[in-house]
Design an enzyme around this catalytic site. Structure first.
Site, PDB file in Angstrom:
ATOM      1  N   ASN A  89       0.843  -1.195   0.000  1.00 26.03           N
ATOM      2  CA  ASN A  89       0.000   0.000   0.000  1.00 26.03           C
ATOM      3  C   ASN A  89       0.882   1.251   0.000  1.00 26.03           C
ATOM      4  OD1 ASN A  89       0.527   0.736   2.898  1.00 26.03           O
ATOM      5  ND2 ASN A  89      -0.440  -1.260   3.193  1.00 26.03           N
ATOM      6  N   CYS A 110       0.343   1.473  14.254  1.00 33.30           N
ATOM      7  CA  CYS A 110       0.169   2.532  13.257  1.00 33.30           C
ATOM      8  C   CYS A 110       0.425   2.015  11.840  1.00 33.30           C
ATOM      9  CB  CYS A 110       1.122   3.669  13.594  1.00 33.30           C
ATOM     10  SG  CYS A 110       0.838   5.187  12.699  1.00 33.30           S
ATOM     11  N   PHE A 154      -4.788   2.130  14.535  1.00 34.20           N
ATOM     12  CA  PHE A 154      -5.127   3.114  13.509  1.00 34.20           C
ATOM     13  C   PHE A 154      -6.109   2.477  12.531  1.00 34.20           C
ATOM     14  CE2 PHE A 154      -1.944   5.615  15.316  1.00 34.20           C
ATOM     15  CZ  PHE A 154      -1.925   6.870  14.714  1.00 34.20           C
TER      16      PHE A 154
END
Length: 481
Positions: free
Chosen positions: A278, A341, A399
């Site tokens: 990603n 995160c 997150f």
């Protein structure tokens, strides 16, 4: 008559000072009696002196800072107020603060490097292309070593350079290459200060987390009057001391607290040259790791492949796949806090032919006439796995990158995964990945917060405060249990 009594008389007397500062005359009388101005009123008194064009600095004692390791880099840019930076150097030299000074070429038209060197008792840096200095990559060392970079005076020119990414001399190169707190004390003609270009640059720099000591209003050297006058050196010095005290308070906030932070993307190989991943840059996780390290935490950063410099935390572990990240998180337990995160790839893809034959993924997959199919194998959910394990940290934070129904989807994750706090953001239209700014929602079990768009450094700072609140509440519950 003591010094403070003399000062009050110079500023117009007890009644006049009380009226201008909007406090009771009895408070002013008490200052005179004690020969001391409270620390929370020193800035107001300095501003009053500046407004009246009265130099009051010698009435106020310089505060010594002992046993406090702090480094400041002062950048002097070229303006008529450059000579006042010498007084800032003099004030800092009365403390235990370590100071380096850089001068721009324009600043040298007003004061000389020799004068600065004599006052600071250290070399003054002036040239990006110095053979002697650059053999040691000195512009990088100067950028990375200070706790604060103070630009005083900060001209419209150096503001424009910093706002627009120009690096054509030593000062501007340092500013672009630094992780340090940057504070600007502007000084310029009032029309320049109010020019739309300068206002745009000012706003842009504020959004990036750069702080300003606002210019004063008054008569200028050019003969005009308005806002743009260089703040008094003592006021700048007091501002820096205030920042340092706050920093000192926070420096041990997470002392002896162990924190694991995951950051960046993970990569799932399809064959030796193709993979699934990603667009995560790791910037937000790195800023959080940096902020918590500054506050005394023992931070272990576990990061997927990124192209940004790593923060200076206690332990850095580099991984590629989701499974590697989970394995390394598990190995670092027990810990007090876990912050997930990282943008972990949810699946890994196993290639097969249309006839369901396995493909050798150790070599590059060749194109053939046969259709290529992929089986999606779900990767481990690191956040949920750790949050529901026997070694669950005291505080678990995740997150959530969403493209729709941000609050509802994030709240569902919070409950289903047994998490204390979810930081949610809208990643539609590539609003977050790779950017320097973030707009986040904080999702708790009983409420939520929506923060304004701000730099990722600023998000990290405010998030550290929320994490401290969560830890305090946890410890209270543990005591009462």
């Amino acid at each position: 008559m003591n010094k403070i009594s003399q000062l009050i008389s110079l500023l117009g007397g007890t009644g006049a000072v009380a009226e201008k500062l909007k406090i009771k005359p009895s408070a002013i009388s008490n200052w005179k009696k004690l020969n001391k101005i409270p620390s929370n009123k020193r800035k107001d008194v300095l501003e009053l002196g500046s407004y009246l064009n009265i130099n009051i600095e010698h009435f106020l004692p310089t505060q010594k800072l002992h046993n406090f390791k702090f480094k400041i880099l002062l950048i002097i840019s070229g303006g008529i107020a450059s000579y006042k930076s010498l007084e800032i150097i003099r004030l800092i030299k009365k403390t235990d603060i370590e100071l380096d000074v850089v001068m721009t070429k324009s600043a040298q038209k007003f004061i000389t490097p020799l004068l600065v060197t004599s006052l600071n008792e250290k070399k003054c840096y002036i040239d990006l292309f110095s053979i002697e200095d650059e053999t040691k990559m000195n512009h990088i060392n100067l950028a990375r070593s200070p706790d604060i970079i103070l630009v005083a005076p900060a001209t419209a020119n150096i503001m424009a350079k910093l706002a627009n990414g120009l690096a054509d001399d030593l000062a501007s190169t340092i500013l672009l290459a630094s992780f340090s707190k940057i504070i600007l004390a502007p000084s310029m003609n009032p029309v320049m200060w109010n020019n739309l270009a300068t206002r745009d640059n000012y706003k842009k720099l504020l959004e990036r987390g750069i702080e300003f000591i606002e210019p004063d209003t008054g008569d200028m050297a050019c003969g005009e009057s308005g806002k743009g006058r260089f703040p008094e050196p003592r006021a700048i010095f007091e501002f820096i001391l205030s920042y340092m005290r706050e920093n000192q308070k926070l420096s041990n906030q997470f002392q002896d607290i162990s924190i694991i932070i995951t950051a960046g993307p993970t990569i799932e190989a399809i064959d030796p040259i193709r993979f699934v991943s990603n667009k995560s840059s790791g910037k937000q996780g790195f800023e959080i790791a940096s902020e918590l390290t500054k506050r005394g935490a023992k931070v272990t950063l576990i990061s997927g492949p990124v192209n940004i410099p790593f923060p200076n935390c206690e332990n850095v572990i580099k991984v590629k796949t989701a499974q590697e990240m989970l394995d390394n998180v598990t190995q670092q337990l027990p810990a007090d806090i876990l912050i997930c995160c990282a943008a972990v790839a949810d699946w890994r893809l196993i290639p097969k032919t249309s006839s369901n034959n396995k493909i050798d993924t150790n070599n590059k997959i060749k194109k053939t006439k046969e259709k290529l199919l992929f089986e999606a194998i779900k990767n481990p959910d690191i956040l949920e796995t750790i949050a529901k394990s026997k070694l669950r940290p005291k505080i678990v934070i995740g997150f959530s990158a969403e493209t729709s129904n941000i609050k509802n989807n994030s709240y569902s994750k919070l409950i289903s995964k047994n998490v204390d706090l979810i930081i949610a953001n809208d990643v539609s239209n590539n609003k977050v990945f790779g950017e320097d700014f973030n707009k986040v929602f904080l999702i708790y079990k009983n409420n939520y917060e929506q923060w304004e768009k701000q730099s990722k450094k600023s998000v990290a700072y405010h998030l550290a405060n929320r994490i401290n609140d969560l830890l305090i509440n946890y410890n209270k519950r543990a005591v009462n249990a």
